[in-house]
Scaffold this active site. Sequence first.
Site, PDB file in Angstrom:
ATOM      1  N   HIS A  25       4.295 -25.264  30.701  1.00 36.82           N
ATOM      2  CA  HIS A  25       3.643 -25.549  31.989  1.00 36.82           C
ATOM      3  C   HIS A  25       2.272 -26.188  31.761  1.00 36.82           C
ATOM      4  O   HIS A  25       1.959 -27.243  32.331  1.00 36.82           O
ATOM      5  CB  HIS A  25       3.503 -24.257  32.790  1.00 36.82           C
ATOM      6  CG  HIS A  25       2.877 -24.457  34.126  1.00 36.82           C
ATOM      7  ND1 HIS A  25       3.613 -24.666  35.275  1.00 36.82           N
ATOM      8  CD2 HIS A  25       1.574 -24.491  34.523  1.00 36.82           C
ATOM      9  CE1 HIS A  25       2.796 -24.822  36.304  1.00 36.82           C
ATOM     10  NE2 HIS A  25       1.548 -24.715  35.861  1.00 36.82           N
ATOM     11  N   GLU A  26       1.464 -25.542  30.946  1.00 36.95           N
ATOM     12  CA  GLU A  26       0.108 -26.051  30.723  1.00 36.95           C
ATOM     13  C   GLU A  26       0.121 -27.354  29.920  1.00 36.95           C
ATOM     14  O   GLU A  26      -0.727 -28.219  30.132  1.00 36.95           O
ATOM     15  CB  GLU A  26      -0.744 -24.996  30.008  1.00 36.95           C
ATOM     16  CG  GLU A  26      -0.901 -23.687  30.771  1.00 36.95           C
ATOM     17  CD  GLU A  26      -1.436 -23.879  32.179  1.00 36.95           C
ATOM     18  OE1 GLU A  26      -2.161 -24.872  32.430  1.00 36.95           O
ATOM     19  OE2 GLU A  26      -1.123 -23.049  33.044  1.00 36.95           O
ATOM     20  N   HIS A  29       0.377 -30.277  32.308  1.00 36.88           N
ATOM     21  CA  HIS A  29      -0.933 -30.679  32.843  1.00 36.88           C
ATOM     22  C   HIS A  29      -1.734 -31.436  31.783  1.00 36.88           C
ATOM     23  O   HIS A  29      -2.334 -32.482  32.058  1.00 36.88           O
ATOM     24  CB  HIS A  29      -1.738 -29.440  33.264  1.00 36.88           C
ATOM     25  CG  HIS A  29      -1.174 -28.716  34.447  1.00 36.88           C
ATOM     26  ND1 HIS A  29      -0.846 -29.337  35.625  1.00 36.88           N
ATOM     27  CD2 HIS A  29      -0.928 -27.390  34.637  1.00 36.88           C
ATOM     28  CE1 HIS A  29      -0.399 -28.442  36.487  1.00 36.88           C
ATOM     29  NE2 HIS A  29      -0.435 -27.262  35.912  1.00 36.88           N
TER      30      HIS A  29
END
Length: 366
Positions: A25-26, A29
């Site tokens: 997820h990170e 980003h």
Amino acid sequence: MEALWAFSRTILSFVVSLGILIFIHEFGHFLAAKIFRVKVERFSLGFGPRLFGKQVGDTDYRISAFPLGGYVKMLGESTDEEIPQDLEPVSFSHQPLWRRITIVAAGPSSNLFLAVMLYAIIFGLFGLTKTTTHIGSVTPDSPAAAAGLQTDDKVLEVEGTSVEEWSELSRLIQDSGGKPIQLKVLRGDETFTVELTPEVKETQTILGEKVNRPLIGIVASNNVIVEKINPLQAGYYAVTQTIGMIKLTFVVLGKLIVGAISPKTLAGPIGIAQMSGEVAKAGPLAFLSFLALLSINLGILNLLPIPILDGGHLLFFIIEGIMGKPLSIRKRELAQQVGLFLLIVLMVFVFYNDIYRLVAPGQGLP
């Protein structure tokens, strides 16, 4: 010793599962920010105090004390942050709206992409597993019993339509609406036809809802067939499986909101850890499937329009696009405080669910 091993397996599988999902997820980003040359100041797995890490270029890669989450801190991301003029080109807040949307959406999108990859691995390595139409058992005093159906019989056709999978057989029975149907059945080397009328009875769905369904009183056997497929087919089925699970997740969320499903069914970190241990015990296929499902749920959860989540930021950007200017700092801060409060209430509730299940297993919540 066995209990200690089971506990260790549960903790290890939970840490591995959560660590993979948070990292992906990170990293979504992070990668989007790097593509647009936005300065990333911190990449953290976990929240709170820094335990250890390494500074590489502009970014502090760290492991933090509280593992239930993670974050990417970009220059200009905070509402009250003052950006020197020479750093504006690498500041998140000074990027065009579409870039900011892309960076924020990249996190949940990465989780959905991970699910596709996991399902592709599952289908590519293990093939497509299909339950055959062999009957495992017949319910006494049911239409199937009255028609003479027996264990190990194989249903070949329903109303002239060939069936090879149990899901097809079940769907055609449901489609009958309780009207008489003909089944073509194979028993040993003998083929014969029976006619019966399904009984409409109240049953529960996998979501715990009570529904009325036409039933004939047969249960699937454990007979399965495994169809080996090529990588392109595996990719196709992975995409369709992911889309199906996304739709199911939204259905569950909708039913939770309207009260059709009890919020007592929600699980928190303790419940997820228990499930992680169970699926790890079941083998790699179950573990990968569970990880894909968790990744989808994490992606969808983060897309909800709740301030402090990615979906909340996307909502702010949509409003900015409509209004032609961003919401005031005061309004955004107030909305984020409300979002934080809602998340805390939710976390307290799911922890309560988890703890109650531990102290009163099998009894349901009061």
